[in-house]
Each structure stands twice: as C-alpha cells, then as structure tokens.
Motif scaffolding. Sequence first.
Motif, PDB file in Angstrom:
ATOM      1  N   LEU A   1       0.862  -1.184   0.000  1.00 45.95           N
ATOM      2  CA  LEU A   1       0.000   0.000   0.000  1.00 45.95           C
ATOM      3  C   LEU A   1       0.894   1.227   0.000  1.00 45.95           C
ATOM      4  N   GLY A   2       0.608   2.161  -0.932  1.00 41.08           N
ATOM      5  CA  GLY A   2       1.410   3.373  -0.949  1.00 41.08           C
ATOM      6  C   GLY A   2       1.281   4.134  -2.245  1.00 41.08           C
ATOM      7  N   ASP A   3       2.228   5.024  -2.467  1.00 38.39           N
ATOM      8  CA  ASP A   3       2.229   5.871  -3.657  1.00 38.39           C
ATOM      9  C   ASP A   3       2.784   5.103  -4.852  1.00 38.39           C
ATOM     10  N   GLN A   4       2.260   5.419  -6.045  1.00 35.57           N
ATOM     11  CA  GLN A   4       2.737   4.803  -7.270  1.00 35.57           C
ATOM     12  C   GLN A   4       2.501   5.758  -8.424  1.00 35.57           C
TER      13      GLN A   4
ATOM     14  N   LEU B   1       0.990  11.143  -9.829  1.00 34.10           N
ATOM     15  CA  LEU B   1       1.141  10.254  -8.694  1.00 34.10           C
ATOM     16  C   LEU B   1      -0.230   9.752  -8.257  1.00 34.10           C
ATOM     17  N   GLY B   2      -0.303   8.465  -7.985  1.00 33.27           N
ATOM     18  CA  GLY B   2      -1.550   7.878  -7.522  1.00 33.27           C
ATOM     19  C   GLY B   2      -1.341   7.065  -6.255  1.00 33.27           C
ATOM     20  N   ASP B   3      -2.465   6.535  -5.740  1.00 36.35           N
ATOM     21  CA  ASP B   3      -2.445   5.672  -4.557  1.00 36.35           C
ATOM     22  C   ASP B   3      -2.721   4.244  -5.011  1.00 36.35           C
ATOM     23  N   GLU B   4      -1.792   3.339  -4.694  1.00 33.16           N
ATOM     24  CA  GLU B   4      -1.914   1.968  -5.177  1.00 33.16           C
ATOM     25  C   GLU B   4      -2.091   0.996  -4.018  1.00 33.16           C
ATOM     26  N   LEU B   5      -2.971   0.013  -4.233  1.00 38.31           N
ATOM     27  CA  LEU B   5      -3.112  -1.139  -3.352  1.00 38.31           C
ATOM     28  C   LEU B   5      -2.905  -2.379  -4.207  1.00 38.31           C
ATOM     29  N   ARG B   6      -1.972  -3.233  -3.788  1.00 42.79           N
ATOM     30  CA  ARG B   6      -1.659  -4.462  -4.527  1.00 42.79           C
ATOM     31  C   ARG B   6      -1.735  -5.637  -3.554  1.00 42.79           C
ATOM     32  N   VAL B   7      -2.504  -6.664  -3.924  1.00 39.57           N
ATOM     33  CA  VAL B   7      -2.667  -7.853  -3.081  1.00 39.57           C
ATOM     34  C   VAL B   7      -2.447  -9.087  -3.955  1.00 39.57           C
ATOM     35  N   ARG B   8      -1.548  -9.979  -3.509  1.00 33.31           N
ATOM     36  CA  ARG B   8      -1.226 -11.186  -4.282  1.00 33.31           C
ATOM     37  C   ARG B   8      -1.310 -12.414  -3.374  1.00 33.31           C
ATOM     38  N   PRO B   9      -2.475 -13.042  -3.293  1.00 34.98           N
ATOM     39  CA  PRO B   9      -2.599 -14.265  -2.492  1.00 34.98           C
ATOM     40  C   PRO B   9      -2.183 -15.497  -3.290  1.00 34.98           C
ATOM     41  N   PHE B  10      -1.827 -16.569  -2.592  1.00 36.98           N
ATOM     42  CA  PHE B  10      -1.577 -17.846  -3.256  1.00 36.98           C
ATOM     43  C   PHE B  10      -1.916 -18.992  -2.308  1.00 36.98           C
ATOM     44  N   VAL B  11      -2.360 -20.096  -2.907  1.00 36.03           N
ATOM     45  CA  VAL B  11      -2.740 -21.295  -2.163  1.00 36.03           C
ATOM     46  C   VAL B  11      -2.222 -22.503  -2.929  1.00 36.03           C
TER      47      VAL B  11
ATOM     48  N   PHE C   1      -4.167  -8.619  -7.505  1.00 36.86           N
ATOM     49  CA  PHE C   1      -5.199  -7.579  -7.540  1.00 36.86           C
ATOM     50  C   PHE C   1      -4.517  -6.225  -7.361  1.00 36.86           C
ATOM     51  N   VAL C   2      -4.795  -5.293  -8.270  1.00 37.85           N
ATOM     52  CA  VAL C   2      -4.179  -3.975  -8.200  1.00 37.85           C
ATOM     53  C   VAL C   2      -5.246  -2.912  -8.424  1.00 37.85           C
TER      54      VAL C   2
ATOM     55  N   ALA D   1      -7.559  -3.765 -11.588  1.00 36.56           N
ATOM     56  CA  ALA D   1      -7.117  -4.889 -12.415  1.00 36.56           C
ATOM     57  C   ALA D   1      -6.894  -6.126 -11.559  1.00 36.56           C
ATOM     58  N   ALA D   2      -7.086  -7.278 -12.193  1.00 35.16           N
ATOM     59  CA  ALA D   2      -6.852  -8.545 -11.503  1.00 35.16           C
ATOM     60  C   ALA D   2      -6.450  -9.603 -12.511  1.00 35.16           C
ATOM     61  N   VAL D   3      -5.574 -10.488 -12.087  1.00 32.76           N
ATOM     62  CA  VAL D   3      -5.231 -11.660 -12.881  1.00 32.76           C
ATOM     63  C   VAL D   3      -5.288 -12.873 -11.956  1.00 32.76           C
ATOM     64  N   HIS D   4      -5.892 -13.962 -12.450  1.00 28.43           N
ATOM     65  CA  HIS D   4      -6.044 -15.190 -11.682  1.00 28.43           C
ATOM     66  C   HIS D   4      -5.392 -16.331 -12.461  1.00 28.43           C
ATOM     67  N   ASP D   5      -4.709 -17.204 -11.756  1.00 28.92           N
ATOM     68  CA  ASP D   5      -4.096 -18.396 -12.356  1.00 28.92           C
ATOM     69  C   ASP D   5      -4.495 -19.586 -11.493  1.00 28.92           C
TER      70      ASP D   5
END
Length: 739
Positions: free
Chosen positions: A594-597, A605-615, A631-632, A645-649
């Motif tokens: 979480l932070g600036d991007q 400049l924007g505010d970005e949240l990026r989450v990358r789960p894995f199982v 997930f971004v 945006a999101a990508v799933h595998d």
Amino acid sequence: MIRGRLYLTGWMLLLSLPTIAAANVANLPRTQDGINIDGLLDDLAWQDAVQIDLDKETRPGENIPARVATVAYLVEDGEYLYVAFDASDPDPTAIRAYLRDRDSAWNDDFVGIVLDSYGDERRAFEFFANPLGVQMDLTNDDINHNEDASWDAIWDSAGRINDSGYVVEMQIPLNQLRFPEVDGKQTWGIDLLRFYPREHRYRLSNNAQDRNVNCYLCQFEKFQGLEGVEPGRDLEVVPTLTASQSHTTDDPGVEPLQSGGSDVDAGVSVRWGVTQDTTLNLAINPDFSQVEADVAQLDVNNRFALFFPEKRPFFLEGADYFSTPMRAVFTRAVADPSVGLKVTGKRGNHTYGLFAAEDEVTNLIFPGAFGSDSETLTQSNTSVVGRYSLGFGQSSSIGGLFTGRKGDAYHNYLGGLDARWKISDQHNVRLQYLRSSTEYPDDVADEFEQPLGSFDGSAMQLNYNYSSRDWFGYLRYGDRSADFRADSGFIPQVDVEQKVAGLGRTWHGEEDDWYTQIHLNGDWDIAHDDDGRMLEREVDVDLSVSGPMQSHFRISVSTRDVLFDDVLYHENDVSLFGEFQPRGGLKLGIRASLGDQVDFDNNRLGDELRVRPFVNWNVNRHLLARYQANFVTLDTEDGASIFDAAVHDVRLTWQFSVRSFLRLTTQFQDVERNPDVYIDTVDARSRDVGRQLLYSYKLNPQTVFFIGYSDALVDEDRLDGLTTTDRTWFMKIGYAWTP
C-alpha cells in the motif's frame, strides 16, 4: 502404509552392517550383486554398502543431534551408484508425501545426496526423492551460489512408507555424471540430506554446517571409491514427433476462426559425451516449444518487459555454464530455432560452454532508462553464445563471455570479462564488464527511435558481499550506457548508473524460542542516467521472522524519489508478506503493498493497493489445487479510480502416478479503467481468458508423451462478451534411445 516380509527381512540384514559416523574420508565399496529399486532394503548387495548416519540437525538447529534417526547406505557396481535411506519416524502417519510431477516435491518429506564429483568444491549434482519416489534433481553452482532445478538426469528411484518411517532407494547411472579421469580411486565430496517438515522444516545431514563460512561444498565429507571407473561417454538419441491443429482470427467478433491447418513435425535431439570432459547436444528440426503455460502476470502500468523463465529442455541442459553476474544470456531470446548445437565441459579448473542456433524469427527488446519496447521481426538470425571460466584459489574464478546475433541488416555482438574473488570465508567480490556493438534495420531504428547505423555501448557490475553467522552486508555498483544492448540476454533497462549499500543482522532462535530466525536489514540506493539526472533514490528497511508452522513473515517500509517524464515524484509505501503451512499439503500465503505509485500512462502520482494471495493445496495424495492472483487498484490522489485490475491463475492437477498427470489450467485477466481520467482513449474494460488441458506421461525426462488442448478468449468494449481468438490441439512424443 506399505508393509511386507521383504522389508522386514532387509531391515534385519542391515542391522549387522558397520556404521561410519562423520569420518573424514569414507570408503565407497563395490558390489557384484544386483539391486532391485523397489523401496525395499532386501537385496543382498546392501550388505556390502557403507552405512552413514545423518546425525546432525543443521537447520533450524545449529549442528545439534538429529531429532529423528536416518541411516544412508552407499555402494557402487562400476556402472551405477546406489543410495538408500532408512528414515525412521515416531509417527509415520504424519509423513508428508504426495504424488507429484518431478522437481515439485520440495514441501514434502524427502531425502537425497549431493555429489561434488570433481572434488573441487565448485559444482555439484543433487538427487532427491520423496517417500513415494518422486524425483528432484539439480545442479549446484557454489561459485555463484545458485541451485538450478532445470537440469534433468535419467535415473531410477523408489520409495515406500512403512510402520517405522519410510525407505527410499536410488540408482544413479555414472554416465549421467561428470567427473575427472584419474588413476586409482576417485575422491568426491558428499552431503547426505533429509528434510523433515513438521512444525519447522528440519534439515538433517551427515555434515556439520559452519554458518560463518559462506561456501557449501567446501564443508562436505569426502569419500573414495569408483576405482577404474571411466567418466560417462554416453550417447542419448531422442527422436520427437509433434503435431498440432490450430484455429485463429486476427479480428475477433468480426472474422470467424479460420483453420491454420495441421502441422506435423519430426525432429531429433542428441546428447553425446564426446570425452570424459565434454558433452555435446545437437537438435535438428526440434520441437523447441514449451508444453506448459507460463504463470500469468499482470501487465498493467508496467514500464519494462516482463521476465518469463526458460522451460525448454535443450536450453536448460548445462544452463549454469553460461551464468554471469549480469543476465547477459537469456535463451528465451532464441524464439523459433530450426537447429541448435551446444557443447559444455569441464577439465580441471577450466569450464567452458558454447551454443549456436539458427532462429526463424528475431525477438528484440529496446531498453531505455524509463521503460522498454519490444518487437518481433519476421526474419531469421544466427545466434551464438560462448563462455569460458578459469577457477583458481578457493572458489575464485575469472571468465569471459561472447554473444552474437546476426541477421539481415541487423547484428548484436557482446563480449566481456567477469571475475569472482573469494577473499575469505566471509568476504567476496564479483565483477563483470561488457561491451556491445549493435545495428538495427533502418525502418526498425526509425520506428523505435534507435540510433541509425552501428553503435556501441558498455556495461559494468561490481558487487562486494560480506556474510557471517550474525551479520551480512553488501555494496553494489552498476553502470549500463544508453547504447548498450544485450539482445541474447535480458537487460531491459539501460542509461542508468546505480549505487546500492545494505547492512543486516540475523538472530538465530534456540530450541525453546518461538522463532527460528529474525532478519533485520536496510539498504540505500541511488541511480542516475548518463546525463547525470537522478532517476531514483530509495531507502528501504525490512524485518522478517520465521517461526511455527514453517511460517515466514516480512514487513518492508520504503521511501523513494522517482523521475518520470522530467517530473520527480516522491513515493512512500509499506509491503507485507506472509506464508505458513497449517498442515501437510497445504500452504497459504499473501503479498500486499500500500502506498504511492506513479501512473505512467497519465504522468501523475496515484495511490496503489496491490494484493497477491496464493494457495497450494494437496486435497489428497493425487489431487493438487494451485491458485495465485494479483489484484491492483490505482486511484488519483483525490480518490478517483484510475484502474482496477486482476489476474487469476488456477491449476488443478490429478497425479495418477509419479509418471503421469492430467492438468487443467485457467488464466483470467480483468482490467477496468476509468476513461474520464486518461489522457489517451482507452477501453473501459478488457478481459482475457486462457485455458489449457494437458495430459503428461514421462517415463523419464526425455521419454515423454503429451497431448493437450488450449484456447484464448477476449472481451473488449467493441465485443459482445467473451470471444474466442485461438483454439489449438497439440501432441508430442519423445523417446530416449541409449544405444
């Protein structure tokens, strides 16, 4: 649970064998009796074997007595090295073992052997198997501290779980190894290993590990044997047949799918041990395509080309021979070769490698300071890579590298020197200098704003590393000029001079502590372009903790200044990583930041949240489910959405046995943009779906059968839902013939 009289009989026989516990030099005996690799220690030949206890826990404990008993047996017959492990377990029901494809059982219980077959403490071969016999093999380059699982040998293994633990047997053909031709006995270094994953991942060995020494192979016990055995000068011929049928369209939603026809190709690959020191690989009209889909990556708000690892067997063989501090060799740059030739070898302190390929297309990356472009030219090129390294002292070396690609009105030549100097057990220095000469076709140079005619560039990398039991530190200096190109490698950023300094501290947990290790480190880096403009300045602090349930957690805090489009942006962010294994066969994890991007499309400049789960979940011994996602979200500083945006595998694998599986892969990318806040016209939403169904049967790494189906679908603003763009059926058969 597997039981039987044969196992009990073998166990009784082995009770009488002598035990060698951490002797300086062990003798490897020879047997005249055969061994049936079945996971049962009932063959008479095991009575001839040397018996070695894995009596030390080296991780997380520091050379303390092993918490479970493991006995290894070694014997040879002039053609094969035989290795067996009797791994006791106080609770055999807790053994973690699943049917898997080869090279993928790293989270299971497993045992194995590491062989420094030249005895020079520089390079080793590694062979591992889980309690069901699933194979894993690697090469270990101790000079560059790199283990490479892409190497595949043809060997045999079997494992069985029993009432007291499990047994694994291995039969390793000596012609799969490389070792010197000597008078009398060979002297090799060995490490016998057992990994015992429970609350922590315990590493057990016959060798103690000094954490103040930053080399691995130099701490091996030595053994002598194999008298009169000549290195393998083996011949392996692998004919292949591939067939595919595809349907595609260039204008989805307007033009229907059209058949690309059927394509059937035959080819052959040859692996020949020309001498005891040199191996030749030749591929004529080969199938150089990879079978399995790459892991999906999210290509949104990125400036530089994405990296995808090599998976093609021809290029994976001996890949570590071409490794240098900079990634100047990246074989995926060779996209569609019609013929390939590779020679690799080692003689004394001399290590060498050469490969050449005739490529039907020319893939190009145009690097820059702020981003990279790429292009594929429908013209052939000849690609050549040569590498030589001379070892000296203790784990030090000096080497040279040459790469070249030549096509119509195009060339890229690169050459340079590199060195690694091991100053002491804690200090080492690595250096590489490269010089390149490049010329693009005039129309390509104009389109991508590249220099006309031939132009030269240079690159340099200098690294200093300090590593001890409790402290570590590093200094880095890199400089890549604006006109430097490494078209046979992967260097997507040039016109940059970078300096990095870092320092860290490690705390090791004791037996009663809740943690096993704590790391605290920080680094500072600054980068400028050739004109002296500051591109980036960053300070980063990381804290990581390893503990119960094989858990690992890390928090990082960063602050940086980034130059883009002549504007210097200030970014602050915090990132988290965590993973743990609540039980055998289940691994959960997440990365989040979480932070600036910087919004590169709109220069702000924007505010970005990026989450990358894995199982990773072994539902049972046969079924493996894998899921990972990215997930971004990026918003303007006043809260307006820029994109989501999101990508799933998702991959579901049913493993029928250690040799065959059926895998369904689905990859889905979904990007929603807010056109009102974009400078250029963009689609409000785009979706991409890729699917693959693959059946695989592998008698060994080269004798294989694959059959599968794949398709791709897209959905954009102008389309009414998901529309199929590609559909392909494919098959591959390969057979390893060893005359």
